[in-house]
Write an enzyme that holds these catalytic residues in place. Structure first.
Site, PDB file in Angstrom:
ATOM      1  CB  CYS A 122      -0.691   0.129   1.131  1.00  0.00           C
ATOM      2  SG  CYS A 122      -0.494  -0.131   2.669  1.00  0.00           S
ATOM      3  CE  LYS A 195      -2.949  -3.776   9.052  1.00  0.00           C
ATOM      4  NZ  LYS A 195      -2.410  -3.056   8.209  1.00  0.00           N
ATOM      5  NE  ARG A 205      -5.155   2.633   5.973  1.00  0.00           N
ATOM      6  CZ  ARG A 205      -6.477   2.613   6.082  1.00  0.00           C
ATOM      7  NH1 ARG A 205      -7.620   2.795   5.399  1.00  0.00           N
ATOM      8  NH2 ARG A 205      -6.730   1.443   6.469  1.00  0.00           N
ATOM      9  CD  GLU A 233      -6.869 -14.543   8.520  1.00  0.00           C
ATOM     10  OE1 GLU A 233      -6.394 -14.778   8.529  1.00  0.00           O
ATOM     11  OE2 GLU A 233      -7.234 -14.098   7.867  1.00  0.00           O
ATOM     12  CE  LYS A 248      -1.313  -1.977  12.352  1.00  0.00           C
ATOM     13  NZ  LYS A 248      -1.044  -1.837  10.349  1.00  0.00           N
ATOM     14  CB  SER A 274      -1.042   5.842  13.574  1.00  0.00           C
ATOM     15  OG  SER A 274      -1.419   5.594  12.342  1.00  0.00           O
ATOM     16  CE1 TYR A 313       4.112   4.465  14.659  1.00  0.00           C
ATOM     17  CE2 TYR A 313       2.175   4.080  15.570  1.00  0.00           C
ATOM     18  CZ  TYR A 313       3.199   3.955  14.262  1.00  0.00           C
ATOM     19  OH  TYR A 313       2.501   3.337  13.238  1.00  0.00           O
TER      20      TYR A 313
HETATM   21  C1  PBG Z   1      -0.153  -1.577   6.039  1.00  0.00           C
HETATM   22  C2  PBG Z   1       0.043  -0.806   7.220  1.00  0.00           C
HETATM   23  C3  PBG Z   1      -1.023  -0.129   7.732  1.00  0.00           C
HETATM   24  C4  PBG Z   1      -0.632  -0.052   9.108  1.00  0.00           C
HETATM   25  C5  PBG Z   1       0.823  -0.896   9.130  1.00  0.00           C
HETATM   26  N1  PBG Z   1       0.772  -1.618   7.859  1.00  0.00           N
HETATM   27  C6  PBG Z   1      -1.666   0.521   7.305  1.00  0.00           C
HETATM   28  C7  PBG Z   1      -3.144   0.030   6.904  1.00  0.00           C
HETATM   29  O1  PBG Z   1      -3.432  -1.337   7.001  1.00  0.00           O
HETATM   30  O2  PBG Z   1      -4.002   0.967   6.058  1.00  0.00           O
HETATM   31  C8  PBG Z   1      -0.665   0.525  10.123  1.00  0.00           C
HETATM   32  C9  PBG Z   1      -0.211   1.385  11.428  1.00  0.00           C
HETATM   33  C10 PBG Z   1      -0.588   1.951  12.026  1.00  0.00           C
HETATM   34  O3  PBG Z   1      -1.968   2.915  12.340  1.00  0.00           O
HETATM   35  O4  PBG Z   1       0.188   2.783  13.354  1.00  0.00           O
HETATM   36  N2  PBG Z   1      -0.399  -2.554   5.108  1.00  0.00           N
END
Ligand code: PBG
Length: 324
Positions: A122, A195, A205, A233, A248, A274, A313
């Site tokens: 992505c 996830k 993002r 999963e 996650k 994040s 973070y």
């Molecule tokens: C990529 C990815 C994402 C995150 C980690 N790897 C974003 C998403 O799936 O859109 C999110 C990490 C975060 O929000 O700290 N696929």
């Protein structure tokens, strides 16, 4: 026996007594610190929604990794932003790609630090989805071939571990096979096994400019109401050869972390994402909470739920507070 013989407050009376009966203790070695490296900045640039977190250019990223290492944090997790994006994320496969170069730079400067690389498309696709598009949806099997090549490329660049975050079916097996054929049978995989399709990824993002340009990620990331499916999963990724399993986000999914801890004996990671970080920062900047207390409470809850590894973070700040 019950009250008045039983009094819980007896052991809460002093700091010493409370310390003696503490059940969950955070330590800097619990943390993995995510680092953003970008081809489109020439100086470290703060991510607006994530105060204290920066996009680093090559040449500046090793210093940040070293700060983590010197605070006793054992690992970093790298995310890259390329200057060019295309339909298939081809920049991620280049031997001189941003992540490949960042890995080399960090390993050279801090050889002992564990460098983990996020494996996903992505950040590299112009449409922002985590794989190749066919008929307005992500094509699973074509995507896992690319992810396997990406993981192999990161291995060749010297990464210590790969962490697939795309949520395609069968990607752990595809990556395991590619690594084994490439001579990297000893390189571990940390799988983003459960996830969820979460609203908590917004600030990330923004940081890597990876929001999908159309649709959403609901056809590949998990539906938030589903706990039993999360366990399936995780089991599937274990069977395919994942060495570390991840849940996650963390905070809205502490029940999943706890159930995974009870059901599986593999190392378990949780990603304090994040949006969870941004919420803490917002409360603190509004004067509604003490930053140290709020952050350590959040991180302790993730460990108490059962995570062995916390990707966060807050890692540098928390490590400093824990060493005070
Ligand atoms: C990529 C990815 C994402 C995150 C980690 N790897 C974003 C998403 O799936 O859109 C999110 C990490 C975060 O929000 O700290 N696929």
């Amino acid at each position: 026996m019950s009250f008045p013989e039983n009094r819980f407050r007896r052991l809460r009376k002093t700091n010493g007594l409370r310390t003696l009966v503490t059940e969950t203790r955070l330590h800097p070695t619990d943390f993995v610190y995510p680092i953003f490296v970008s081809e489109i900045v020439s100086e470290p640039e703060e991510i607006k929604s994530m105060p204290g977190i920066f996009n680093y250019p090559l040449g500046k990223v090793a210093a940040e990794a070293k700060r983590a290492y010197e605070l006793g944090i054992p690992a970093v997790l790298l995310f890259g932003t390329p200057s060019k994006k295309d339909a298939t994320g081809s920049e991620s496969l280049k031997p001189d790609g941003i992540i490949q170069k960042a890995v080399a730079e960090i390993k050279n400067a801090v050889p002992e630090l564990v460098v983990i690389t996020d494996v996903c498309l992505c950040e590299y696709t112009d449409h922002g989805h985590c794989g190749i598009i066919r008929d307005a949806d992500v094509d699973n099997d074509a995507t896992i071939d690319l992810l396997a090549r990406q993981a192999l490329s990161y291995a060749e660049a010297g990464t210590d571990m790969v962490a697939p975050s795309d949520m395609m079916d069968g990607r752990v097996e595809a990556i395991r096979q590619a690594l084994d054929y490439g001579g990297f049978e000893s390189l571990p995989i940390m799988s983003y096994a459960a996830k969820f399709c979460s609203a908590f990824y917004g600030p990330f993002r923004e940081a890597v400019n990876s929001a999908p340009k159309f649709g959403d990620r609901k056809t590949y990331q998990m539906d938030p109401p589903n706990a039993r499916e999360a366990l399936r999963e995780i089991e599937e990724d274990m069977d395919e050869g994942a060495d570390i399993l991840m849940v996650k986000p963390a905070l809205a999914y502490l029940d999943i972390i706890n159930r995974a801890r009870i059901q599986f004996d593999e190392p378990l990671a949780a990603y304090n994402v994040s949006g969870e970080y941004a919420m803490v920062k917002q409360m603190v900047s509004s004067g509604l909470a003490d930053e140290k207390r709020l952050t350590l409470e959040v991180l302790t809850s993730i460990k108490r739920a059962g995570a062995d590894i916390i990707i966060t973070y807050h890692a540098l700040d928390a490590a400093r507070w824990l060493r005070e």
